[in-house]
Every structure is written in C-alpha cells, then in structure tokens.
Design a protein around this motif. Sequence first.
Motif: not given
Length: 362
Positions: A31, A48-49
Amino acid sequence: MDADLKIPTVAETLKHPAFPTAIWNLEPNRKGLCPVAEGRGGPLNIHYEIHGEGPIKLVFIMGLGGLLTGWQRQTLHFGHHHREKYSVLVFDNRGVGSSDKPLMRYSSSEMARDLYDLVTSPAVGFLPPSPESQTRCLHIVGISLGGMIAQEFACLFPHTISSLSLCCTAPAIKNYSLTWLENIKSRIGMLMPKSPDESVAGVARQIFARGWLPLPDDADLPIVGETPKLLPPPGGRKEYGKFESNAQRFVAQEMHKRMDKSRFGLKGFLLQLVAAGWHNKSEEQLREMADGVGRERILVMHGTEDGMISLPHGEVLMSWVEPARGLVLEGMGHAPSMERTRWFNELVGEWCEVGERLDGRL
C-alpha cells in the motif's frame, strides 16, 4: 424507491456492538501513496492497496464518494481467499479517502489518466511505463462513476485491457424520466442540508433494491486467521459482528466514512459529482472503444431497481457497446457488489477467465 421503508437510525447503529467491526481489517500486501497527474495539474497523491500475489491483475474502480473499503467484499474474496490467483488493486479516487483532494475541475477522463499513472508506476507495476512494452493484462471493473472512469480508460488505453466490466453506469447522464424542472429540483435537493438520518436513509433508498435492505445482514464475514492477512477488527475485538439488517450494515459503513472528516467531505464529493455529471461518451466513441478492446472481452450490467442511474442509461450503453455479455437484472439496485456479492464475485471471476483465455494464459 419506497420512502416509507424504515432505515435504522444513525444513533442506534453507532451503539450496535458490530459497529466497530463494519470496516474489515484486511491487511494488503502493498500500500502507499502514488504521485500521479504530473503535468495535468499535479502531482497529486493517490492512495492504493494491493491485496494478493497472484498473476491475474484485477482493478476495481469505485463510484461517487466511495472509498476503497467499499470493495471490501471483493477484496476479501479475490485478494485474500484467492490470494494466490489474483493481485487486486483498490484505490481512493482523487477527492476522497486518503488520496489528495485538489480544488480543480475533475473529469472522468482525468481520473482515468490518474489510474493509468497508478498502474504504470514502479510502486504498483501492473504495466510497464512504455506503451510499446505493454500487453493486455488488466481486468477492469468499474461501478457507477467508476464505470465512467473505466469507459474513459478503455477509450484511452484499449491495448492494456484483458477484460472490462461496466456496472450500473452510463455513457452520459440524461433526463430519461424527469422533466427539466424535476431534474433541476433533484440536483438542488442533493445539496440541501439534511440530518444524518435523512441523508443516509435517502442514499440507501437510491442505491439499493427495496427488497434487499430489510433482510438480515447477508455479509460473509472475515474469519480471523483464515489466511495470513485476515486480521482481527480494531479496538481489541476478536471477531467481526453481524448487524440486524443489510440496511443497518450500510448505515454503519457510511457513518465510518462520514465521521472521518479528513477522508470524506463535501468539497471532494461535489468535485466528483461534476466529473459524473459532465461525463459524456458518444455512440461513435464507445463503438470505437469496443472495437479496440474487443467486444468479446466486455461485460455490461444494470439493475431494474437502480435509483441512482436509471435502467435506460444502461440499455443505451449496451446498445452502443454491443458487449459479449449484457445483463439486465430484475430487482437489482445500484450496488451488485453488495446486494448480490456471491453472484457478483463469481461473475467477475468468470469474466477474468474469459480474458485470460483470450490472451492465451489459460
């Protein structure tokens, strides 16, 4: 939608023992914050991940005002239960969550370019940065505004797409069922001050099918320890809890989002609303997109009880795109990822396999 349908109040939901566990503690493999939009008013950071470590690159694009946790049922299924098969990318669009919220004109096209910068970044690495080195490998799933962003992405970068799923979305927002005056009143109404109970209940009635909301909570909960990255809920609790109804689970998730003012606010919501309201793809553009992606790779779905983007929008999209699979689902609302989770996950998995076979990887 039925305005008389009772939605649990915010107060009783906040007191429910399951409330602290409504957002699942799914630990990602990776992430971070990724800079995007260099030379396009940026750079700005997108949060984001990536869940899972499999070869199938699956990208979920959330709709208006939604955070990446809105995909938690899909993240759990693909990125944890099937982590060896999928690498799942979820992210907060500009304007919400832990992503930057710049004060500027948002558009579905610019948000699609944000996604391209994200998937070609060294941090994510789903695609090489050079177009000449890129091959089809992305399985794109977009819902609502996310489906509009997915359309734009497919118009701009069709050569990268292995499969494309457009859910409860539109080529443009039109007044199929409202007069001009009714449409203006509807838009003004979105901006009028409301109590939390009125606001959350109104959203629930627009998004979900009438019959689904009062049913017992049907979420398949994470089982702590089932896979290495399925963690206990925050606050020292040992397991995830059920709510009294599907409606109450939605209220809980919505309040987790709204109570964190650093992650969700009116400014970002309105800027995303502008992007959705001004999204406009012509029949010619969408037919060209479908030619570039390949209709055999495209799935379009819409529900008959969608109160956010009405069914005629989806029917127009299907008639212009002519996808290999176009689904009009009786009694479904605006969020099949929640209303029909098991069916939706199975369908997304099947559609990934379609793309993988077409690319010769299966």
